[in-house]
Design an enzyme around this catalytic site. Sequence first.
Site, PDB file in Angstrom:
ATOM      1  N   SER A 123       0.830  -1.201   0.000  1.00  0.00           N
ATOM      2  CA  SER A 123       0.000   0.000   0.000  1.00  0.00           C
ATOM      3  C   SER A 123       0.869   1.257   0.000  1.00  0.00           C
ATOM      4  O   SER A 123       1.680   1.441  -0.891  1.00  0.00           O
ATOM      5  CB  SER A 123      -0.978  -0.050   1.188  1.00  0.00           C
ATOM      6  OG  SER A 123      -2.047   0.841   1.017  1.00  0.00           O
ATOM      7  N   ASP A 235      -5.926  -3.892  -2.372  1.00  0.00           N
ATOM      8  CA  ASP A 235      -4.937  -3.482  -1.369  1.00  0.00           C
ATOM      9  C   ASP A 235      -4.203  -4.666  -0.743  1.00  0.00           C
ATOM     10  O   ASP A 235      -4.817  -5.628  -0.264  1.00  0.00           O
ATOM     11  CB  ASP A 235      -5.646  -2.687  -0.277  1.00  0.00           C
ATOM     12  CG  ASP A 235      -4.678  -1.950   0.625  1.00  0.00           C
ATOM     13  OD1 ASP A 235      -3.956  -2.609   1.390  1.00  0.00           O
ATOM     14  OD2 ASP A 235      -4.632  -0.710   0.568  1.00  0.00           O
TER      15      ASP A 235
END
Length: 359
Positions: A123, A235
């Site tokens: 991320s 993610d």
Amino acid sequence: MQPKASPGNKLLTFDKEGARSDSAPLRGLRAVTRIPAGRMAWAAITLLTLGFLTACAATPDDERPAGHELRDLQAAAHHSDGASRPVLAIALGGGGLRGYAHIGVLQALEDAGIQPNLVVGTSIGAIVGAAYASGVAPAQLWNLATAAPMFSLADLTLTGPGFVKGQALARWTNELVGQQPIERFSKRFAAVASDLQRAMPIAITSGNAGQAARASAAIPGVFLPVKYSDGELVDGGITSLVPVQTARALGADIVIAVDIYCHGARYPSTSVLSAWLRVSQTQSCLLAKAELAGADVVIATPVSPPALNDAAAREQARRLGYAAASEAVPALRAALRRFAGDSEHVNSDASMREVSPVH
């Protein structure tokens, strides 16, 4: 004198604010631009056509990342060159705007003379890690990050399972890395995303760095998922908040794990949204605990997410990252000595100079 409008070519007027008037100029405005409706229609058609062709053209934004399962990495990453030097990896975890702390961590390691030769990120850790692995110095990265136009990175959409496309984030990341593909970085790098359908982490080790970072940061329900060869990516924090296992799969001997999410203040339970965020944080951190245990050194920064325009909070996050990394330097040096046998061997071996500490 008002110009005459010919039949079928009605005169439209637009003020400086773009407001339309079909008759006299609006009061209080001195300058009014008049565009014949026929010409405006042709201009609109031309612009729409160009926009359609541009959208259909093959561009780097359309490139799909090539991801790898960890078992595939393990089969290919075991010191194929036979070198005795340790592979020192830094695993930068997810945590949104807390990621300013990552830059402080990198600054502290640089000041201590410690240079990881493998960078893995999830991320926000993938975005910071990509810039660092591409050759951007931590101080320069700080200047670039604090000058970033955060609001412009949210390219909104009304279609799909999210309301942010993520292409703007990909383009900005590519600017950070000088438009280099991952395989040309000065340090080995992997961005970790999640294959939600198969519930597993996927490592992206080559190709378009912006698309890799976009996939790694694609929060479900917020960002659109990113298509890749085996499905869709979201993610990386869902399956690997701090990507220690990916670093090991890539051949790391020593792993520095940087957690910016689980050791700071918890979200309050004062609203529906904050309660949901707290539950999500708790679940993520419980899953991350086992993976963090596999690191040689854990740098835990007790940082809270700064607001988008809070410069003081961003600086505080950086300072907390720097302080936490500075405290961890003795443990990291000890880990390097244990691997090498003794500090004299570490400093005398030319192949170790990239990662050996400077006393």
